[in-house]
Design an enzyme around this catalytic site. Structure first.
Site, PDB file in Angstrom:
ATOM      1  N   GLU A 156      13.664  -4.026  -3.650  1.00 27.60           N
ATOM      2  CA  GLU A 156      12.718  -4.322  -4.728  1.00 27.60           C
ATOM      3  C   GLU A 156      13.397  -4.846  -5.975  1.00 27.60           C
ATOM      4  OE1 GLU A 156       8.688  -2.312  -6.554  1.00 27.60           O
ATOM      5  OE2 GLU A 156      10.223  -1.003  -5.732  1.00 27.60           O
ATOM      6  N   GLY A 198       0.826  -1.212   0.000  1.00 26.44           N
ATOM      7  CA  GLY A 198       0.000   0.000   0.000  1.00 26.44           C
ATOM      8  C   GLY A 198       0.853   1.252   0.000  1.00 26.44           C
ATOM      9  N   TYR A 199       1.406   1.588  -1.172  1.00 23.21           N
ATOM     10  CA  TYR A 199       2.240   2.783  -1.309  1.00 23.21           C
ATOM     11  C   TYR A 199       1.537   3.851  -2.145  1.00 23.21           C
ATOM     12  CZ  TYR A 199       6.718   1.159   0.704  1.00 23.21           C
ATOM     13  OH  TYR A 199       7.727   0.764   1.548  1.00 23.21           O
ATOM     14  N   SER A 200       1.427   3.608  -3.455  1.00 26.65           N
ATOM     15  CA  SER A 200       0.927   4.618  -4.390  1.00 26.65           C
ATOM     16  C   SER A 200      -0.510   5.027  -4.074  1.00 26.65           C
ATOM     17  CB  SER A 200       0.998   4.104  -5.827  1.00 26.65           C
ATOM     18  OG  SER A 200       2.332   3.880  -6.212  1.00 26.65           O
ATOM     19  N   SER A 246      -0.935  -4.476  -6.626  1.00 25.23           N
ATOM     20  CA  SER A 246      -0.901  -5.849  -7.145  1.00 25.23           C
ATOM     21  C   SER A 246      -1.331  -6.832  -6.053  1.00 25.23           C
ATOM     22  CB  SER A 246       0.512  -6.209  -7.609  1.00 25.23           C
ATOM     23  OG  SER A 246       0.978  -5.304  -8.584  1.00 25.23           O
TER      24      SER A 246
END
Length: 382
Positions: A234, A116-118, A150
């Site tokens: 990443e 849960g970043y963007s 995703s």
């Protein structure tokens, strides 16, 4: 460091290839497959220590496993976010209690994760996060929206970058929270339909979703430090596995050029040779980076290289087919999802390569500021 494969590495590769040949099938359920991998100890090879149900492996052995996996008929991984992003972050920043709670289920393939970043308006610019986490008694109450998430429909947990200090700005006052997804009425997942007709990404809406204080990683207000550390994990061994997939895609494009006779065109033939040479160069760059010879900004350089390479391959794939590349199945209708062949899917999906995972603008900014020492771009510019 001389990044080469030893006899022990090749024996490890042979073991991995044999195991995958005996167990991998493209039709197995993805969650069942994660459990199969976990039971055999194949999850968490890169973790610095065993003890969570995983086996450990050297860096070269991790590369061998990733390459053999990419060559096998095994399905795409559902657990890679927990294994390759969350787990190293917990090892670096988590408490012993957090590691004991979350690492064993990841290693066993029992709990799946999403990121849960963007957010809308804060995609590659994570410092612009607006999702809020407010302390409410013995828990945090989370409200906001994440996007391009995703595996959100399959995930049991999400690690969320949220603003815990309402008066903070930019990268200050953020926290890294571990949030359960099974919260009906508080967590909603909406699939995003893409150009390809599929929905690999999702929106995630938090409406008072709950997270426990002991599930804040790195301490309250330290989310930016933890989030940046995670991004450092990443790109690594997975880059080499990605290049195995690129090699297979390039092979299909070359076969199309031969079958259609397009390979006789010297301009197209030159483009095919260039794609092959650039892919080899990217592999050497990735091996050099993993071997400890990476310059600052190397991950950003790699992202810029492969994203544009992949887009050019997609363009070449449809160009070789001519007008036929624009033709869909005979039974296609506007009301039903359409099926794409491999070349069409490659062309359409690769349009996003220069955006997701850090846009070109962000990657070039990193190279300019951290490698070339140029002045920082004024906020709000461009």
């Amino acid at each position: 460091m001389d990044f080469g494969f030893t006899q022990d590495d090749e024996e490890f590769r042979a073991e991995a290839r044999s195991w995958l040949a005996a167990h991998a099938t493209p039709h197995v359920g993805r969650r069942d497959w994660e459990r199969t991998l976990g039971k055999a100890g194949w999850i968490g090879l890169g973790w610095p220590e065993a003890g969570y149900g995983n086996r450990t492996a050297t860096l070269t052995q991790q590369v061998a496993w990733a390459e053999e996996y990419a060559r096998s008929p095994a399905p795409p991984r559902s657990g890679h976010i927990g294994e390759n992003l969350l787990a190293p972050t917990l090892v670096a920043h988590g408490t012993q209690e957090q590691k004991a709670r979350f690492l064993p289920p990841v290693a066993a393939g029992e709990e799946l994760w999403c990121q849960g970043y963007s957010e809308p308006g804060a995609g590659s610019d994570l410092a612009g996060v607006r999702t809020a986490a407010v302390r409410d008694g013995g828990q945090y109450r989370i409200t906001g929206q994440k996007i391009w998430t995703s595996l959100a429909r399959e995930a049991d947990w999400c690690f969320v970058l949220a603003r815990t200090d309402p008066d903070s700005r930019r990268h200050h006052g953020l926290s890294f929270l571990l949030v359960p997804m099974d919260q009906p009425g508080r967590v909603e997942v909406r699939p995003i339909r893409q150009l390809t007709g599929t929905s690999d990404f999702n929106e995630v809406l938090f409406d008072g979703a709950r997270a426990r204080p002991e599930h804040v990683v790195g301490g309250e207000g330290q989310g930016w430090r933890v989030a940046m550390s995670l991004l450092g994990f990443e790109r690594g061994v997975s880059t080499l596995a990605q290049q195995i997939g690129f090699t297979e895609e390039l092979g299909r494009v070359v076969r199309t050029a031969v079958d259609t006779g397009a390979v006789r065109d010297p301009v197209l033939r030159r483009r095919l040779v260039r794609q092959w040479a650039e892919l080899r160069t990217m592999r050497w760059h990735a091996l050099r980076t993993l071997g400890g010879c990476a310059e600052p900004g190397a991950p950003s350089v790699a992202k810029l290289l492969w994203a544009h390479w992949h887009q050019r391959l997609g363009e070449l794939a449809v160009q070789l087919r001519g007008a036929q590349a624009a033709v869909g199945p005979a039974d296609w209708s506007a009301s039903a999802p359409y099926e794409l062949d491999a070349a069409q899917h490659l062309f359409l999906f690769s349009r996003a390569d220069t955006i997701y995972g850090g846009s070109d603008q962000i990657q070039r900014g990193i190279v300019a500021e951290r490698v070339l020492g140029l002045p920082r771009e004024p906020k709000g510019a461009g």
